[in-house]
Write an enzyme that holds these catalytic residues in place. Sequence first.
Site, PDB file in Angstrom:
ATOM      1  N   LYS A  65      -8.423  24.137  14.650  1.00 13.60           N
ATOM      2  CA  LYS A  65      -7.236  24.661  13.976  1.00 13.60           C
ATOM      3  C   LYS A  65      -6.559  23.542  13.197  1.00 13.60           C
ATOM      4  O   LYS A  65      -6.310  22.481  13.780  1.00 13.60           O
ATOM      5  CB  LYS A  65      -6.263  25.237  15.021  1.00 13.60           C
ATOM      6  CG  LYS A  65      -4.992  25.846  14.443  1.00 13.60           C
ATOM      7  CD  LYS A  65      -4.076  26.338  15.546  1.00 13.60           C
ATOM      8  CE  LYS A  65      -2.805  26.944  14.952  1.00 13.60           C
ATOM      9  NZ  LYS A  65      -1.855  27.377  15.986  1.00 13.60           N
ATOM     10  N   ARG A  89       5.829  28.998  12.489  1.00 18.03           N
ATOM     11  CA  ARG A  89       6.988  28.620  13.302  1.00 18.03           C
ATOM     12  C   ARG A  89       8.156  29.572  13.098  1.00 18.03           C
ATOM     13  O   ARG A  89       8.994  29.723  13.980  1.00 18.03           O
ATOM     14  CB  ARG A  89       7.361  27.165  13.008  1.00 18.03           C
ATOM     15  CG  ARG A  89       6.305  26.224  13.568  1.00 18.03           C
ATOM     16  CD  ARG A  89       6.473  24.792  13.173  1.00 18.03           C
ATOM     17  NE  ARG A  89       5.372  23.999  13.732  1.00 18.03           N
ATOM     18  CZ  ARG A  89       5.109  22.753  13.403  1.00 18.03           C
ATOM     19  NH1 ARG A  89       5.883  22.134  12.535  1.00 18.03           N
ATOM     20  NH2 ARG A  89       4.087  22.119  13.944  1.00 18.03           N
ATOM     21  N   LYS A 147      -7.001  20.603  17.585  1.00 16.74           N
ATOM     22  CA  LYS A 147      -5.817  21.139  16.914  1.00 16.74           C
ATOM     23  C   LYS A 147      -5.078  19.984  16.246  1.00 16.74           C
ATOM     24  O   LYS A 147      -4.616  19.062  16.910  1.00 16.74           O
ATOM     25  CB  LYS A 147      -4.908  21.850  17.912  1.00 16.74           C
ATOM     26  CG  LYS A 147      -3.659  22.443  17.270  1.00 16.74           C
ATOM     27  CD  LYS A 147      -2.800  23.149  18.313  1.00 16.74           C
ATOM     28  CE  LYS A 147      -1.545  23.733  17.698  1.00 16.74           C
ATOM     29  NZ  LYS A 147      -0.705  24.419  18.696  1.00 16.74           N
TER      30      LYS A 147
END
Length: 324
Positions: free
Chosen positions: A249, A206, A196
Site C-alpha cells: 500500500k 483520512r 505500507k
Amino acid sequence: MESLTSRPRRTRQSDLWRRMVRETHLRPEGLVYPMFVVPGRGQRRAVQSMPGIFQHSVDEAVGHARTVAAAGVTAVLLFAAPERKDKEASDALDPKGLAAQAIGAIKEACPDLMVWADVCLCGATDHGHCGHIGPGGAIDNDSSVTTLSQVALNYARAGADAVAPSDMMDGRVGAMRALLDASGRSSTPIVAYAAKYASSFYGPFREAAECAPRFGDRASYQQDPADAREALREVLLDVDEGADIVMVKPALAYLDIISLVAGTVHVPVAAYQVSGEYAMVEAAAARGWLDRDRVIIETLTAIRRAGASIILSYWATEAARRLA
C-alpha cells in the site's frame, strides 16, 4: 520494403484475438471494497474528497454491503470511525463498539460476503496515531502490539472473516497469531499490511476514516517511499510471523514493490489502490481530461499485472459489474 516474418500485430488485430492471447485477467473474485462506518442510524454522508464514496451508519452499511455482494465482490474491508475516541482506543476493544457492531450486522445480512476488519488504533484514539503514545510523543511499539492483538481478537469474535493489521508496529502479526490461536480463533486469517508506505496518497482516506494524526506524522513507523529492500524485509518478517496474505500500500506508485514481493513470497499478495489514486482519476475525469471507465480498468490491470492477486479498490463494485 521487405516482408517481415515477425509481426506481433497479427494477434492484436481484433478484440477476439486480443482477449484470446491476453496474459493478465481481472476477476471480480479478486476485488475487495473498502467501507467506512460511522455512528447513528440512517446516515449516508458523502466523502467530499472522494466523489461517489460515503460514510454509512451500521444499518445503511448493511444495505450497501448487499449491493457490493450482488455485484460479485468477494469481500469488504471495514473501517470504523467511532464517536468515542480516547488514548486507550476503547471503542475498538469494546465487543459492542462500532466496528464490532458493523461486523456482526453485515455478516448476519450477507453471510457469503467476507468481512475483513482493519486493525489499527488511529480511528479510535484521540490523537489519531496507529499506536499508543509514549514518553516524548513517540509511538510505543510493544504496548501498542498488545492492544492491537486484543482488538484483532475482538473483531474475530464479532465475526470477521479476516483481521487486517495496518498499524506497521514491529511484531504485531506474531502477537496476533499467538493470541488468536490461544483463544480458539486459529482459523481466522491475518491479512498483513506488510509494505505500507508513509505516503502522501492517503489524504482523502483520512477524511473518510476520521483518523488524521493530531500531531506529527507516521513516518517513524510507516515505510520510507525511497526504500525497496526494507519493504521486502518487512514482508518476510510478516510471513515468518504467520501472515496468510501480505499487502502492499499504495499500489500504482509502488508497482515495483508489488512485483518484488510477488516474486519472493509464497502467500497471496494484495495491493491497495488508495484514496489519492481514486481521487486523482475522479477529479481528472470530471474535467474531461481522461476516459474514466477505461482508466479504471487499466489501472486495475496494471496492479494485477505487477503480481497482486487481490486488489482493494474503491471502484471494486463498479469494476466487478463490468467484469461479470
